[in-house]
Design a protein around this motif. Structure first.
Motif, PDB file in Angstrom:
ATOM      1  N   ILE A 115      35.872  21.297   4.852  1.00 37.62           N
ATOM      2  CA  ILE A 115      36.550  22.129   3.871  1.00 37.62           C
ATOM      3  C   ILE A 115      36.650  23.554   4.395  1.00 37.62           C
ATOM      4  O   ILE A 115      35.895  23.973   5.271  1.00 37.62           O
ATOM      5  CB  ILE A 115      35.820  22.147   2.512  1.00 37.62           C
ATOM      6  CG1 ILE A 115      34.433  22.785   2.652  1.00 37.62           C
ATOM      7  CG2 ILE A 115      35.746  20.757   1.902  1.00 37.62           C
ATOM      8  CD1 ILE A 115      33.866  23.321   1.364  1.00 37.62           C
ATOM      9  N   TRP A 117      36.341  27.363   2.825  1.00 42.24           N
ATOM     10  CA  TRP A 117      35.844  28.064   1.641  1.00 42.24           C
ATOM     11  C   TRP A 117      36.345  29.494   1.681  1.00 42.24           C
ATOM     12  O   TRP A 117      36.179  30.196   2.673  1.00 42.24           O
ATOM     13  CB  TRP A 117      34.317  28.051   1.607  1.00 42.24           C
ATOM     14  CG  TRP A 117      33.737  28.901   0.515  1.00 42.24           C
ATOM     15  CD1 TRP A 117      33.873  28.710  -0.836  1.00 42.24           C
ATOM     16  CD2 TRP A 117      32.940  30.080   0.659  1.00 42.24           C
ATOM     17  NE1 TRP A 117      33.200  29.696  -1.528  1.00 42.24           N
ATOM     18  CE2 TRP A 117      32.622  30.554  -0.621  1.00 42.24           C
ATOM     19  CE3 TRP A 117      32.459  30.783   1.767  1.00 42.24           C
ATOM     20  CZ2 TRP A 117      31.852  31.690  -0.845  1.00 42.24           C
ATOM     21  CZ3 TRP A 117      31.689  31.917   1.553  1.00 42.24           C
ATOM     22  CH2 TRP A 117      31.392  32.363   0.250  1.00 42.24           C
ATOM     23  N   ARG A 124      37.396  25.807  -2.583  1.00 41.38           N
ATOM     24  CA  ARG A 124      36.928  24.905  -1.532  1.00 41.38           C
ATOM     25  C   ARG A 124      37.956  23.792  -1.408  1.00 41.38           C
ATOM     26  O   ARG A 124      38.161  23.041  -2.353  1.00 41.38           O
ATOM     27  CB  ARG A 124      35.552  24.341  -1.890  1.00 41.38           C
ATOM     28  CG  ARG A 124      34.524  25.444  -2.079  1.00 41.38           C
ATOM     29  CD  ARG A 124      33.385  25.039  -2.968  1.00 41.38           C
ATOM     30  NE  ARG A 124      32.571  26.197  -3.306  1.00 41.38           N
ATOM     31  CZ  ARG A 124      31.258  26.191  -3.311  1.00 41.38           C
ATOM     32  NH1 ARG A 124      30.586  25.104  -3.020  1.00 41.38           N
ATOM     33  NH2 ARG A 124      30.604  27.286  -3.640  1.00 41.38           N
TER      34      ARG A 124
END
Length: 147
Positions: A115, A117, A124
Motif C-alpha cells: 500500500i 500511505w 491507505r
C-alpha cells in the motif's frame, strides 16, 4: 555461484544505482520479532541480497533492515500519530518517496500487498501485490507513479 535475483533486477532497472551489501541474518530476524508480524518472503529475500535500495533521486525505495525496525516502532509509538492516524500495527513500512508517501506491506485475505500511505490524509491504498512490480514502477515511472 549464488543467484542474485534482486541485485540483477535492480542493476537492470537502474545500472547507476550503488547497492549495499546484504543485511545480517540477525537484523532480518529482528524485524519479525520486534514488529510481531511475518516479514513477506520477497522482502526478506531482497534484504538477504542488499540491505536497502535508493533510487537516483535519493529516495529510500527499500529501507535497510535496521531502519525497518526503527521507523516502524517509532510510527507505532509516536503520540501524535496515535491520535491522528488509524493504527499501524498490521503494517510493515519498508520504503518512501521524497514526495511524502510511504510504502508498507499489509496482509490481505489473498496474501501480502503493498500500500501507499499518505500522511496528510491517512489514506491507505493498495498499489501492487509484488515487490518486483513495486521496484519496476519506482525505477521506470519515477516519483508519483503511485497516484
Amino acid at each position: 555461484m549464488i543467484l542474485s535475483v534482486w541485485r540483477e533486477l535492480i542493476a537492470d532497472l537502474s545500472p547507476e544505482t550503488d547497492l549495499a551489501g546484504p543485511a545480517e541474518e540477525a537484523a532480518i530476524a529482528e524485524i519479525e520479532k520486534v514488529l510481531a508480524l511475518p516479514l513477506p518472503f520477497e522482502l526478506a529475500a531482497l534484504l538477504r541480497e542488499v540491505n536497502g535500495v535508493h533510487n537516483t533521486y535519493g529516495d529510500a525505495v527499500v529501507w535497510s533492515a535496521e531502519r525497518l525496525v526503527e521507523d516502524n516502532l517509532a510510527m507505532r509509538a509516536e503520540p501524535d500519530y496515535l491520535e491522528l492516524y488509524a493504527p499501524f500495527d498490521h503494517l510493515v513500512f519498508f520504503g518512501d518517496s521524497d514526495m511524502g508517501p510511504q510504502f508498507a506491506y499489509v496482509h490481505t485475505d489473498y496474501g501480502p500487498g503493498i500500500i501507499v500511505w499518505d500522511h496528510e490524509t491517512d489514506q491507505r491504498r493498495l498499489v501492487t501485490v509484488s515487490l518486483r512490480d513495486y521496484l519496476v514502477r519506482c525505477f521506470t515511472q519515477g516519483n508519483g507513479w503511485y497516484r
